[in-house]
Enzyme design. Structure first.
Site: not given
Length: 664
Positions: A308, A402, A80, A420, A114, A112, A221, A110, A405, A426, A169
């Site tokens: 981004k 909590c 990634s 907790c 989506d 990006k 790509y 390039e 619980c 829990c 993509e």
């Protein structure tokens, strides 16, 4: 012309027309003429099945049904990208590159896209397999569905490598998305939320004929493979176009980071002119040799960065703050909002992270708040519109017990989150730990999902992950929506998990702060669970990249009697709690205590193989030379300043042959 030649001629002609229409966007015949030729080919193929070809244009219409998508290991891992949200972060990234790479550095910019990531494998110019990204190490085989996408070539043109993977993509252009939604509304059905999720969901439809009806496109790509003969990223894009792939023309080669920033500024303004969603710019070092020199972190390539674009922001009313309990006991406050449209999706909930964040923003129930998608994925509250606050408003009081619980919450020194402490009593923690244990990156138990785990816990059939191995088919059959076949698959999936290697089992145990990378490091060092359970904090801290927090957490986990009991039970059930003999045979401590830097081009083994050999034999690989570097493995075309620095520091400079001799 004989029948076989006629069939072959029609296939080639239709493939060219398909390329002209879907890739070049320059059709040379009408849709009617194309359909007539396709029909003629279809009839000839039906009369002469001996000339069947899975890559014929007639096979694009789909029809194959896939009930269970097979999980396949990627031959070349799909990493990634690291994200940046400011120009300063991008400049810092460029400075880091300059410290490692010598000489001129060019960048490819390039857009990006989506959509949903895909990896296509071609052998001898024919589409062999299509895999989703999955967890980067393995993905789902969606070949039948990908074959229906017209911009994916089934057969390549020109001079291509014998075998390679090409990444891209799968996207849904705005126009096609709008048309699909108009048809759904006409049929009285709910419209789809956004193009990205619809594209992603299309890949896992069981009926490929349904996928064929959707106007999906595939934008390519990058290429992964051995001996491709390609030396730059820009050449990758040009070659891919020549072979018949759809590669957007917006990509550009830049000589400096200043030119990169100009490209980003332009597309930040003009991105909405594109026919499909784009949420940023990907910047890559152009030279593939330099890419290899820069290498990867545990998750991302160091030679690429995604910038981004600023996230969309909307304001809405915060109706109520609720609190969730995670599998580690961590408490997460959640803002329940008046529904608001944000970046193509309806947002109803947003994370408030922790008590400090609530106090810092002074967020209160009833406030009008500003909501953003962090990285355009997870909605978060970034501020309050104080002009609209009710004058009787009271500051938010963070919970002390909590919500599940009732145990009193604790907050460890130096940590932002409350926890907790009722680990084994829990309910969400019990269920969450088992759900983590069976998850894809951990034990990946087929036939068992999060909802089924909750059912098993609620019906008191299991109380921890070791209990899974005591289940029988007759135990699970009475459960809601559990048929005979589902029950068989569940029990079979649990049995198969006994083959999962030690490092993934270690990750599956759910020790706080022990992610996939740390689990691999611990498994490699300690070799088996008994050695790890006996390790002291001091011993753990002395390990490279293991800090005090991780060391404390590991020791604390194994102090717990119930955790130790569960580990002993897992041993009895045959779970892999040590590195296999086969893997151990390839590992030694010959290079322990030595740090290596690899630079240049090598003949006998690739850079990645060198790195693996160093790590498998106890050494450490670093990207830059320092006083801590013991050896510089020098290949051809190595940069002169790296060599000079090594000589200045007195670093041992060895050749590829010298290194291999060290191992022998």
């Amino acid at each position: 012309m004989d029948v076989e030649k006629k069939i072959q001629s029609l296939r080639e002609e239709l493939q060219q027309h398909n390329y002209n229409y879907y890739v070049l966007d320059r059709p040379q015949i009408s849709d009617y003429e194309f359909d007539m030729k396709l029909q003629e080919l279809k009839e000839l193929e039906e009369k002469h099945p001996e000339f069947y070809d899975e890559n014929s244009p007639t096979q694009r219409v789909g029809g194959a049904i896939t009930k269970n998508f097979e999980t396949v290991v990627h031959e070349h891992r799909m990493y990634s990208l690291s994200n940046s949200y400011s120009k300063e972060e991008l400049k810092d990234w460029e400075k880091r590159i300059r410290k490692i790479v010598e000489g001129k550095v060019q960048y490819v910019c390039e857009l990006k896209y989506d959509g949903a990531s895909i990896s296509l494998t071609y052998e001898n110019g024919r589409l062999k397999r299509a895999l989703t990204r999955g967890d980067g190490f393995q993905g789902d085989d969606v070949t039948n569905n990908i074959r229906t996408i017209r911009s994916v070539p089934l057969k390549l043109k020109g001079d291509y490598p014998a075998k390679f993977d090409i990444r891209g993509e799968i996207i849904l252009p705005y126009e096609g998305f709008a048309k699909m939604n108009a048809e759904r509304v006409d049929l009285g059905e709910e419209p789809y939320a956004n193009p990205r999720n619809t594209a992603s969901g299309s890949l896992k439809l069981q009926d490929s004929a349904e996928v064929a009806k959707r106007p999906l496109e595939c934008l390519l790509y990058s290429i992964a493979g051995n001996d491709t003969g390609i030396t730059t990223q820009f050449e990758v894009l040009e070659k891919a176009r020549e072979w018949g792939f759809k590669v957007p023309e917006e990509s550009e080669l830049k000589d400096s980071i200043e030119e990169v920033l100009q490209y980003i500024n332009y597309w930040d303004e003009h991105r909405h002119d594109m026919p499909y969603e784009t949420d940023g710019v990907v910047v890559k070092v152009n030279n593939i040799h330099q890419q290899e020199e820069l290498g990867h972190t545990a998750k991302s390539p160091r030679w690429a960065m995604a910038y981004k674009f600023k996230a969309e922001q909307e304001s809405t009313k915060l109706k109520k703050i609720t609190f969730q309990v995670g599998r580690t006991g961590a408490i997460t406050p959640v803002a329940n909002l008046e529904p608001v449209q944000l970046a193509g999706t309806i947002v109803k909930r947003a994370s408030l992270h922790n008590a400090d964040q609530i106090e810092k923003l002074d967020v209160r129930e009833g406030d009008t708040v500003f909501v953003e998608k962090g990285g355009e994925i997870i909605p978060k509250i970034v501020g309050v519109d104080f002009t609209k606050r009710d004058q009787d408003s009271e500051p938010t009081q963070y919970i002390t017990h909590c919500p599940e619980c009732g145990a009193q919450l604790v907050r460890n020194k130096g940590e932002a989150q409350h926890y907790c402490p009722n680990t084994n009593g829990c309910p969400p923690q019990i269920t969450g730990r088992i759900q983590h244990y069976i998850s894809r990156k951990a034990m990946d138990i087929e036939g068992l999902g999060g909802e089924t785990v909750a059912l098993l816990v609620n019906n008191e059939l299991i109380g921890n992950y070791a209990d899974l191995y005591t289940l029988k088919k007759e135990d699970v059959l009475p459960l809601e929506r559990m048929a005979e076949k589902s029950a068989e698959n569940l029990i079979s999936g649990i049995e198969k998990s006994k083959e999962v290697p030690f490092e993934r089992v270690l990750f599956a145990l759910g020790i706080r702060y022990v992610g996939e990378t740390v689990a691999k490091k611990l498994a490699k060092h300690f070799k088996n669970i008994d050695a790890l359970m006996a390790a002291s904090e001091e011993e753990l801290i002395n390990l490279d990249e293991i800090g005090e927090r991780i060391a404390w957490s590991v020791v604390d986990f194994f102090k717990n009697e119930e955790n130790r009991e569960n580990v002993e039970r897992l041993k009895e059930y045959g779970i892999q709690l040590e590195i296999s003999a086969e893997k151990l045979a390839n590992q030694t401590n010959k290079l322990e205590g030595n740090t290596f830097v690899i630079s240049g081009v090598f003949e006998k083994v690739s850079r990645n193989e060198l790195k693996k050999l160093i790590e498998d034999n106890g050494g450490k690989v670093s990207s830059s030379i320092s006083s801590k570097t013991n050896y510089l493995v020098a290949g051809d075309n190595m940069g002169p300043s790296k060599l000079a620095k090594a000589e200045k520091l007195g670093t041992n400079i060895i050749s590829e042959d010298d290194f291999l001799e060290m191992l022998n």
